[in-house]
Write an enzyme that holds these catalytic residues in place. Sequence first.
Site, PDB file in Angstrom:
ATOM      1  N   LYS A 163      27.874  11.864  18.402  1.00  0.00           N
ATOM      2  CA  LYS A 163      27.120  10.913  17.642  1.00  0.00           C
ATOM      3  C   LYS A 163      25.751  10.666  18.256  1.00  0.00           C
ATOM      4  O   LYS A 163      24.820  10.701  17.635  1.00  0.00           O
ATOM      5  CB  LYS A 163      27.924   9.761  17.540  1.00  0.00           C
ATOM      6  CG  LYS A 163      29.555   9.627  17.056  1.00  0.00           C
ATOM      7  CD  LYS A 163      30.020   8.437  16.906  1.00  0.00           C
ATOM      8  CE  LYS A 163      30.360   7.905  18.027  1.00  0.00           C
ATOM      9  NZ  LYS A 163      31.523   8.239  18.788  1.00  0.00           N
ATOM     10  N   ARG A 182      40.600   5.699  24.747  1.00  0.00           N
ATOM     11  CA  ARG A 182      39.427   5.457  23.639  1.00  0.00           C
ATOM     12  C   ARG A 182      39.926   6.241  22.386  1.00  0.00           C
ATOM     13  O   ARG A 182      39.692   5.807  21.237  1.00  0.00           O
ATOM     14  CB  ARG A 182      38.259   5.760  24.300  1.00  0.00           C
ATOM     15  CG  ARG A 182      37.512   5.003  25.002  1.00  0.00           C
ATOM     16  CD  ARG A 182      36.405   5.448  25.901  1.00  0.00           C
ATOM     17  NE  ARG A 182      35.321   6.090  25.475  1.00  0.00           N
ATOM     18  CZ  ARG A 182      34.691   6.794  25.953  1.00  0.00           C
ATOM     19  NH1 ARG A 182      34.701   7.146  27.317  1.00  0.00           N
ATOM     20  NH2 ARG A 182      33.459   7.387  25.397  1.00  0.00           N
ATOM     21  N   ARG A 208      28.677   7.277  32.828  1.00  0.00           N
ATOM     22  CA  ARG A 208      29.383   6.024  32.320  1.00  0.00           C
ATOM     23  C   ARG A 208      30.583   5.520  32.687  1.00  0.00           C
ATOM     24  O   ARG A 208      31.374   6.584  33.189  1.00  0.00           O
ATOM     25  CB  ARG A 208      29.607   6.249  30.773  1.00  0.00           C
ATOM     26  CG  ARG A 208      28.429   5.545  30.014  1.00  0.00           C
ATOM     27  CD  ARG A 208      28.415   6.074  28.457  1.00  0.00           C
ATOM     28  NE  ARG A 208      29.571   5.707  27.956  1.00  0.00           N
ATOM     29  CZ  ARG A 208      29.880   5.937  26.453  1.00  0.00           C
ATOM     30  NH1 ARG A 208      28.958   6.393  25.769  1.00  0.00           N
ATOM     31  NH2 ARG A 208      31.132   5.552  25.849  1.00  0.00           N
ATOM     32  N   ARG A 248      29.740  14.723  30.939  1.00  0.00           N
ATOM     33  CA  ARG A 248      28.584  13.878  30.154  1.00  0.00           C
ATOM     34  C   ARG A 248      27.964  13.398  31.290  1.00  0.00           C
ATOM     35  O   ARG A 248      28.367  12.798  32.249  1.00  0.00           O
ATOM     36  CB  ARG A 248      28.984  12.958  29.099  1.00  0.00           C
ATOM     37  CG  ARG A 248      27.596  12.169  28.724  1.00  0.00           C
ATOM     38  CD  ARG A 248      27.721  11.298  27.500  1.00  0.00           C
ATOM     39  NE  ARG A 248      29.295  10.454  27.436  1.00  0.00           N
ATOM     40  CZ  ARG A 248      29.558  10.023  26.360  1.00  0.00           C
ATOM     41  NH1 ARG A 248      29.000  10.176  25.465  1.00  0.00           N
ATOM     42  NH2 ARG A 248      30.886   9.322  26.351  1.00  0.00           N
ATOM     43  N   ARG A 305      34.017  -0.004  13.151  1.00  0.00           N
ATOM     44  CA  ARG A 305      35.097   0.673  13.795  1.00  0.00           C
ATOM     45  C   ARG A 305      36.555   0.129  13.145  1.00  0.00           C
ATOM     46  O   ARG A 305      37.880   0.379  13.755  1.00  0.00           O
ATOM     47  CB  ARG A 305      35.316   0.872  15.115  1.00  0.00           C
ATOM     48  CG  ARG A 305      33.978   1.743  15.616  1.00  0.00           C
ATOM     49  CD  ARG A 305      34.007   1.758  17.143  1.00  0.00           C
ATOM     50  NE  ARG A 305      32.961   2.178  17.900  1.00  0.00           N
ATOM     51  CZ  ARG A 305      32.945   3.221  18.700  1.00  0.00           C
ATOM     52  NH1 ARG A 305      34.001   3.776  19.168  1.00  0.00           N
ATOM     53  NH2 ARG A 305      31.769   3.500  19.219  1.00  0.00           N
TER      54      ARG A 305
END
Length: 216
Positions: A10, A161, A150, A121, A86
């Site tokens: 995203k 998640r 993160r 990431r 969400r």
Amino acid sequence: MISGAPASGKGTQCHLITSKYDLVHIAAGDLLRAEIASGSENGKKAKEYMEKGQLVPDEIVVMMVKDRLSQPDSAEKGWLLDGYPRSSSQATALQAYGFKPDLFILLDVPQEILVDRVVGRRLDPVTGRIYHLTYSPPETQEIAARLTQRFDDTEERVKLRLQTHNQNVESVLSLFEDITVKVDGSLSKEDVFAKIDNALSNLIEQNNAPLGMAAT
Ligand code: AP5
């Protein structure tokens, strides 16, 4: 709006979309991380949920997103909402405040790819760019040396998640079926963008107006 599982791409696509279409990118996750960084009570509470991979309660998220959507630049340029809604209650709140999306982009990525994407990431705190150690490595040693990770990007947390995503996704998708464009997010980021770009160009042509300025 753009939607998809954790690490479906995203943020990567939002960067490409806003570079071309000059929309205001509003990411619920980024708003929450800014609130955490500010040290506010809402930020502290949000972090507890984010660490467990759960949805942050509506009383924090809904007003945060609504306030950002209500700023003049969002109305002038049009907005690109990332990671919101969400849940059906978040979608209902958005509608009640009069924010209506033109398109719902759904990035579809098989779950086995997602964990690998999360763990690799890295973020550049200077430019805000998203990298991946294998698929999108930093261009220079200087950038590589300053990359950060993160706090919720661990294998254990991404599984939580994903569970949260799987529990909630259907209730949101069913609300936007008529404006949904499903894109194969496992392709290269350039190929994914080409498909999104095509859908956005068609929309502009149909509306005969720039994004965010369509007559309703
Ligand atoms: P949020 O920050 O929104 O995280 P997320 O949904 O888990 O999504 P990500 O940011 O992890 O991934 P992405 O899809 O943007 O992928 P990216 O482009 O970075 O939310 C975090 C938390 O905040 C939630 O868990 C929740 O607790 C809370 N929250 C957020 N919104 C909320 C809401 N509305 N209500 C309540 N709580 C909320 O790409 C990932 C990696 O893959 C990168 O390394 C990238 O380089 C790579 N990559 C991207 N595209 C490709 C490609 N095509 N091929 C190969 N690699 C690729």
